[in-house]
Design an enzyme around this catalytic site. Sequence first.
Site, short mmCIF file in Angstrom:
data_model
loop_
_atom_site.label_atom_id
_atom_site.label_comp_id
_atom_site.label_asym_id
_atom_site.label_seq_id
_atom_site.Cartn_x
_atom_site.Cartn_y
_atom_site.Cartn_z
N ASN A 98 0.85 -1.19 0.00
CA ASN A 98 0.00 0.00 0.00
C ASN A 98 0.89 1.25 0.00
OD1 ASN A 98 -1.38 2.28 1.11
ND2 ASN A 98 -3.05 0.94 1.72
N ASP A 154 -0.09 4.49 -0.08
CA ASP A 154 -0.79 5.72 0.31
C ASP A 154 0.13 6.76 0.94
OD1 ASP A 154 -3.13 4.44 -0.35
OD2 ASP A 154 -3.85 4.20 1.71
N HIS A 155 1.03 6.29 1.82
CA HIS A 155 1.74 7.29 2.62
C HIS A 155 2.93 7.91 1.89
CE1 HIS A 155 -1.18 6.90 5.60
NE2 HIS A 155 -1.02 5.59 5.66
N ARG A 213 3.77 18.94 0.89
CA ARG A 213 4.32 20.13 0.23
C ARG A 213 3.55 20.53 -1.03
NH1 ARG A 213 9.57 21.77 2.04
NH2 ARG A 213 9.32 21.57 4.27
N HIS A 254 -5.60 3.56 -1.37
CA HIS A 254 -6.91 3.92 -0.83
C HIS A 254 -7.25 5.34 -1.28
CE1 HIS A 254 -9.52 4.24 3.10
NE2 HIS A 254 -10.19 4.59 2.03
N ARG A 283 -9.42 8.08 -0.67
CA ARG A 283 -10.38 8.51 0.36
C ARG A 283 -11.24 9.64 -0.19
NH1 ARG A 283 -8.57 6.55 5.77
NH2 ARG A 283 -10.42 7.61 6.47
N ARG A 305 -6.97 12.80 1.07
CA ARG A 305 -5.86 13.25 1.91
C ARG A 305 -4.50 12.70 1.46
NH1 ARG A 305 -7.30 10.20 7.52
NH2 ARG A 305 -9.30 11.21 7.09
N HIS A 306 -4.50 11.58 0.76
CA HIS A 306 -3.21 11.09 0.22
C HIS A 306 -3.33 10.79 -1.29
CE1 HIS A 306 -5.14 7.42 1.63
NE2 HIS A 306 -4.79 7.59 2.90
N GLU A 364 -8.71 0.51 -2.74
CA GLU A 364 -9.49 0.55 -1.49
C GLU A 364 -10.40 1.76 -1.53
OE1 GLU A 364 -6.95 0.73 1.87
OE2 GLU A 364 -6.12 -1.24 1.53
N THR A 423 -6.91 6.65 10.35
CA THR A 423 -6.83 5.54 9.41
C THR A 423 -8.10 4.74 9.57
OG1 THR A 423 -5.51 3.61 8.75
CG2 THR A 423 -5.54 4.12 11.09
N THR A 424 -8.28 3.69 8.75
CA THR A 424 -9.51 2.90 8.82
C THR A 424 -9.60 2.24 10.19
OG1 THR A 424 -9.11 2.47 6.49
CG2 THR A 424 -10.88 1.22 7.53
N GLU A 459 -11.22 -9.33 3.51
CA GLU A 459 -9.92 -8.97 4.09
C GLU A 459 -10.16 -8.79 5.59
OE1 GLU A 459 -7.29 -6.30 2.06
OE2 GLU A 459 -6.54 -5.47 3.94
N HIS A 481 -3.68 -4.42 8.00
CA HIS A 481 -3.77 -3.26 8.89
C HIS A 481 -2.85 -3.45 10.09
CE1 HIS A 481 -5.18 0.43 10.62
NE2 HIS A 481 -5.78 0.66 9.47
N GLY A 482 -1.89 -2.52 10.18
CA GLY A 482 -0.99 -2.50 11.33
C GLY A 482 0.05 -3.62 11.33
N GLY A 500 1.04 -1.28 4.42
CA GLY A 500 1.44 0.04 3.94
C GLY A 500 2.28 0.84 4.92
N1 PXP Z 1 -5.99 -3.08 4.35
C1 PXP Z 1 -6.94 -2.12 4.39
C2 PXP Z 1 -8.32 -2.48 3.96
C3 PXP Z 1 -6.64 -0.81 4.80
O1 PXP Z 1 -7.61 0.13 4.84
C4 PXP Z 1 -5.30 -0.50 5.13
C5 PXP Z 1 -4.95 0.90 5.51
O2 PXP Z 1 -5.15 1.72 4.40
C6 PXP Z 1 -4.35 -1.53 5.05
C7 PXP Z 1 -4.72 -2.81 4.68
C8 PXP Z 1 -2.91 -1.29 5.35
O3 PXP Z 1 -2.75 -0.92 6.69
P1 PXP Z 1 -1.35 -0.36 7.18
O4 PXP Z 1 -1.12 0.92 6.46
O5 PXP Z 1 -1.54 -0.18 8.66
O6 PXP Z 1 -0.32 -1.40 6.83
#
Ligand code: PXP
Length: 253
Positions: free
Chosen positions: A12, A14-15, A23, A48, A50, A54-55, A75, A105-106, A156, A199-200, A221
């Site tokens: 992922n 996103d970040h 910036r 993702h 959103r 935001r990203h 996502e 975050t989600t 998921e 996630h996490g 991510g």
């Molecule tokens: N899966 C889903 C559905 C998510 O929404 C996210 C966060 O965007 C992730 C996985 C990845 O989570 P993390 O960024 O904490 O690794």
Amino acid sequence: MSDKKPLRLGVNIDHVATIRNARGGDHPDPVRAAELAMSAGADGITAHLRGDRRHIRDDDMRRLKAEIPLPLNFEMAATAEMHMLASDVRPHACCIVPENREEKTTEGGLDVAGQETFIAPFVQSLGDLGVRVSLFVDPDARQIEAAKRVGAPVVEIHTGAYHEACLTTTNSKIKHELDLVRKAAAFAHSLGLEVHAGHGLTFHNVQPVAAIAEIVELNIGHFLIGEAVFMGLAESVKEMRRLMRDARTGGLY
Ligand code: PXP
């Protein structure tokens, strides 16, 4: 352990876009990050889009689809706006997540059971476009049964509570949350659903999840991008892949 299916890594990005947007310019480019992740062994790219942008932005999604020859996992919240964008981009997969504007975050899984009549046609119409739909759910049998009923081919499992438990380092809490993920994966698999998780997840907590035979894809991510600051994105993806492979093939963890 040798009968375990291969475990895919969806990176992922996103970040990378979060840093870019700090910036307001074009650097760092999430599409370049996706290319690097691909060269380092990612099996797919996840982003993702959103509601508040935001990203990731609309154009990032279009470029990811056009320029990266890996499955794209889009996502998104179950909104008419996102449905329109998904039908324009035509990603390989859409993962439907709940979205709350105030959240960092989600925060939790999608309440599929509480809105089946709304989610079912949404899943169906994305499926009709040839998109593989996954529903992001807590490790909760009620939600998994509902995901099956609304016709999603994939769930998921939200590993956020397991991640939180790992931060406490209290073994009984970690075991409890991990057991919930294990049971949820086995239950979803028994219903014929494909099982992903995310996630996490970090270098420190990924292996027990990666060892769960029914899970065939992890989406990761924040930790990978954070660790890229120290070791570079390619190394961060390679190390995650190594940990996943070792856990999957019965290596120590
Ligand atoms: N899966 C889903 C559905 C998510 O929404 C996210 C966060 O965007 C992730 C996985 C990845 O989570 P993390 O960024 O904490 O690794």
